[in-house]
Design a protein around this motif. Structure first.
Motif, PDB file in Angstrom:
ATOM      1  N   ARG A  95      12.628   1.924   0.439  1.00 58.33           N
ATOM      2  CA  ARG A  95      12.666   2.293  -0.984  1.00 58.33           C
ATOM      3  C   ARG A  95      13.516   3.532  -1.218  1.00 58.33           C
TER       4      ARG A  95
ATOM      5  N   ASN B  56       7.049  10.729  -2.412  1.00 56.14           N
ATOM      6  CA  ASN B  56       7.593  11.455  -1.266  1.00 56.14           C
ATOM      7  C   ASN B  56       6.607  12.452  -0.663  1.00 56.14           C
ATOM      8  N   ALA B  57       5.344  12.121  -0.768  1.00 54.78           N
ATOM      9  CA  ALA B  57       4.295  12.946  -0.172  1.00 54.78           C
ATOM     10  C   ALA B  57       3.764  12.247   1.081  1.00 54.78           C
ATOM     11  N   LEU B  58       2.703  12.771   1.632  1.00 58.99           N
ATOM     12  CA  LEU B  58       2.178  12.211   2.877  1.00 58.99           C
ATOM     13  C   LEU B  58       1.393  10.914   2.657  1.00 58.99           C
TER      14      LEU B  58
ATOM     15  N   LEU C  85       8.823  15.812   4.024  1.00 65.88           N
ATOM     16  CA  LEU C  85       7.416  15.463   4.284  1.00 65.88           C
ATOM     17  C   LEU C  85       7.315  14.038   4.828  1.00 65.88           C
ATOM     18  N   VAL C  86       8.088  13.157   4.228  1.00 65.18           N
ATOM     19  CA  VAL C  86       8.045  11.747   4.634  1.00 65.18           C
ATOM     20  C   VAL C  86       8.406  11.616   6.107  1.00 65.18           C
TER      21      VAL C  86
ATOM     22  N   GLN D 217       5.900  13.093   8.516  1.00 64.55           N
ATOM     23  CA  GLN D 217       4.736  12.207   8.655  1.00 64.55           C
ATOM     24  C   GLN D 217       5.047  11.045   9.601  1.00 64.55           C
TER      25      GLN D 217
ATOM     26  N   GLU E  83      13.588  16.771  -0.414  1.00 67.80           N
ATOM     27  CA  GLU E  83      12.522  15.951  -1.007  1.00 67.80           C
ATOM     28  C   GLU E  83      11.950  14.931  -0.024  1.00 67.80           C
TER      29      GLU E  83
ATOM     30  N   ARG F 214       4.077   0.493   6.729  1.00 70.30           N
ATOM     31  CA  ARG F 214       4.051   1.530   5.683  1.00 70.30           C
ATOM     32  C   ARG F 214       5.308   2.390   5.749  1.00 70.30           C
TER      33      ARG F 214
ATOM     34  N   HIS G  72       3.278  10.184  13.334  1.00 71.57           N
ATOM     35  CA  HIS G  72       2.674   8.900  13.752  1.00 71.57           C
ATOM     36  C   HIS G  72       3.317   8.371  15.021  1.00 71.57           C
TER      37      HIS G  72
ATOM     38  N   SER H 273       8.356   0.415   4.484  1.00 75.10           N
ATOM     39  CA  SER H 273       8.346   0.244   3.035  1.00 75.10           C
ATOM     40  C   SER H 273       8.958   1.451   2.334  1.00 75.10           C
TER      41      SER H 273
ATOM     42  N   ASP I 262       3.053   5.766  -3.003  1.00 74.46           N
ATOM     43  CA  ASP I 262       4.236   6.565  -3.309  1.00 74.46           C
ATOM     44  C   ASP I 262       4.499   6.634  -4.810  1.00 74.46           C
TER      45      ASP I 262
ATOM     46  N   PHE J   4       1.798   7.976   1.489  1.00 75.80           N
ATOM     47  CA  PHE J   4       2.274   6.594   1.734  1.00 75.80           C
ATOM     48  C   PHE J   4       1.698   6.061   3.043  1.00 75.80           C
ATOM     49  N   ALA J   5       1.422   6.969   3.956  1.00 79.41           N
ATOM     50  CA  ALA J   5       0.793   6.596   5.220  1.00 79.41           C
ATOM     51  C   ALA J   5      -0.122   7.759   5.578  1.00 79.41           C
ATOM     52  N   GLY J   6      -1.191   7.892   4.809  1.00 76.83           N
ATOM     53  CA  GLY J   6      -2.007   9.104   4.905  1.00 76.83           C
ATOM     54  C   GLY J   6      -3.394   8.881   5.435  1.00 76.83           C
TER      55      GLY J   6
ATOM     56  N   ALA K  82       0.836  -1.208   0.000  1.00 82.90           N
ATOM     57  CA  ALA K  82       0.000   0.000   0.000  1.00 82.90           C
ATOM     58  C   ALA K  82       0.862   1.246   0.000  1.00 82.90           C
ATOM     59  N   SER K  83       1.904   1.216   0.805  1.00 83.93           N
ATOM     60  CA  SER K  83       2.818   2.349   0.903  1.00 83.93           C
ATOM     61  C   SER K  83       3.526   2.590  -0.430  1.00 83.93           C
ATOM     62  N   ALA K  84       4.007   1.528  -1.042  1.00 84.04           N
ATOM     63  CA  ALA K  84       4.742   1.655  -2.308  1.00 84.04           C
ATOM     64  C   ALA K  84       3.834   2.173  -3.426  1.00 84.04           C
TER      65      ALA K  84
END
Lengths: 232, 272
Positions: free
Chosen positions: B190, A190-192, B94-95, B98, B91, B183, B102, B186, A185, A194-196, A180-182
């Motif tokens: 990557r 690289n946004a929110l 944000l990751v 986030q 880049e 998540r 959590h 992962s 993405d 992946f775990a949003g 799901a994360s991949a």
């Protein structure tokens, strides 16, 4: 959305009857005639034995069949994705989607073998809503399937009685979450996301009951799936 | 470092150390270990003490405090990194924001669940007793530790699921945290694959490859293919799917002792 046969049975007698002899129950209740489920004459005895609803069963085997149904759907989807790759699929996307396809096939075959004679039949997917030539359509569907899979396993964990099956479910759900994360993405790097949006403000990911999940996935399956005998 | 001397000194503090140790006493041991023993011995000693203290089936409170300690570790790690200037590449800000959010939510959630029984935040050493001296100067080192922490988190929660089977509500919460860690893992993995231009560093774990090795090995290594007595690598229906892919399709658990042996060197001093 198609109407489903997954409403909880409020009447224990009818549920029991349905389990004991579903065919007899349906006939005697006149349901078969009313729904047109049985067109007699051309039907063999085998056809009559299996009406068009796939019942997942009860107890841990019911939950395993539930997982098996979802894995069938995912495996069929990614198999189709890699048979007819969308335009300009990058190498990275190809690696990721091929890996995921293989993981889902392994999951599907694992449940099929573990269930043995208790396994439900092979389901017929309905992917008519997905445009396999279009990247956005494919990745959007992949995200939906993966998010749904995680929420399904998260919600089913507490319904499992055998600690060994619980561990297997745990081993698989984190891999679905990695998928799901991949996928998220790939859609928005690289946004929110992946775990949003699947995660609430306590940092907890969705956990949905089988009835919620089954009504959500029903449009993607030709067969009618019933989870009315699942633990809850 | 002589492990038996440690256990002896524990026995002197608490004659019942071989049994289940009281919460406060246990924390005292952790402090003693943290302050007076060589770092190299900490993982084994820590695991041995905790193993004795927790016994075979830890209580729900113990599991939640175990989880809280790991969440403190992760939260502190990202909190520090996210507040350094020019450390995390633009880049990826944000990751990591986030992920930090959590981990903070998980800490708050677990503290709320535990109330007065919650352990305090330990003091951490992210250089891992000197093994990662450039944890705060080299982004590659930082993100390698990040992946190790996230994968350890996934395996740690998974390892406790069975102990929570009689507490369904808490089991569900644990699963809901567990998938969030997966998540994180992962994407962090990557990003490493991208930075190292290594296509084999995927969001999922191939065989038991990864660094440091302890995170991926253990009693049930990530290369395991047998689940509920069934070997997934020999299923007839999987055709030519490789063993690598079969191992990727399942994540494996770590025991509490294994997790604490991994996390131990990060813990400089337990909170009081």
């Amino acid at each position: 959305m198609k109407k489903t046969l997954t409403q909880p049975s409020e009447h224990p007698d009818s549920a029991m009857l349905a389990r004991v002899d579903r065919r007899y129950f349906l006939r005697s209740a006149g349901v078969a005639a009313a729904t047109g489920a049985f067109i007699l004459g051309a039907c063999t005895e085998q056809d009559l034995m299996s009406d068009d609803t796939v019942d997942l069963g009860e107890g841990d085997f019911g939950i395993l069949n539930y997982a098996y149904a979802l894995e069938q759907l995912e495996a069929a989807f990614y198999t189709q994705v890699m048979m007819t790759p969308y335009l300009n699929m990058t190498d990275m996307e190809k690696w990721i989607l091929t890996d995921i396809r293989d993981h889902e096939i392994v999951h599907r075959e694992f449940f099929k073998t573990a269930l043995g004679s208790k396994a439900i039949k092979g389901l017929t997917p309905n992917f008519s809503a997905i445009d396999f030539a279009d990247r956005r359509s494919v990745l959007g569907a992949a995200k939906l399937f993966e998010d749904t899979g995680v929420a399904a396993y998260n919600g089913a964990g507490k319904l499992i009685k055998d600690v060994n099956y619980l561990l297997v479910a745990g081993k698989i759900v984190s891999v679905e979450a990695r998928h799901a994360s991949a996928i998220a993405d790939l859609i928005n790097p690289n946004a929110l996301e992946f775990a949003g949006g699947q995660i609430n403000n306590m940092g907890l990911e969705n956990a949905f009951s089988p009835s919620v999940i089954l009504s959500g996935v029903q449009p993607f399956v030709m067969d009618k799936i019933s989870g009315k005998n699942l633990p809850r | 470092m002589n492990i038996f001397r440690i256990l002896d000194s524990i026995q002197q503090v608490d004659g019942d150390a071989a049994g289940r140790l009281a919460h406060t006493t246990r924390r005292m041991f952790m402090n003693r270990i943290g302050s007076s023993l060589a770092t190299a011995a900490v993982p084994t000693a820590f695991a041995a003490v905790v193993n004795k203290a927790y016994g075979a089936t830890p209580s729900v409170t113990e599991i939640l405090n175990f989880a809280l300690t790991l969440e403190y570790l992760e939260e502190t790690f990202y909190f520090q990194a996210n507040r350094m200037t020019n450390f995390i590449p633009a880049e990826y800000t944000l990751v990591f924001s986030q992920i930090e959010r959590h981990e903070t939510q998980h800490v708050d959630f677990l503290k709320g669940a535990l109330g007065s029984q919650a352990v305090d935040r330990p003091q951490f050493d992210f250089t891992y007793g000197g093994a990662f001296p450039d944890a705060w100067t080299n982004f590659m080192t930082f993100i390698t530790i990040s992946a190790a922490l996230e994968d350890t988190g996934v395996r740690a929660y998974k390892g406790q699921a069975g102990n929570l089977i009689t507490a369904p509500a808490i089991l569900e919460y644990a699963l809901q945290v567990h998938s969030v860690e997966a998540r994180h893992a992962s994407l962090v993995r990557r990003i490493i694959g991208h930075l190292k231009k290594d296509p084999m560093m995927k969001g999922w774990i191939t065989q038991d490859q990864g660094f440091p090795p302890a995170v991926y090995k253990g009693a049930t290594p990530e290369s395991n293919t047998v689940h509920a007595g069934l070997d997934a690598a020999t299923l007839s229906g999987i055709g030519s799917i490789s063993r690598d892919n079969v191992t990727e399709a399942f994540d494996e658990p770590l025991t509490m002792e294994e997790v604490l042996a991994i996390a131990g060197p990060f813990i400089k001093k337990m909170g009081m």
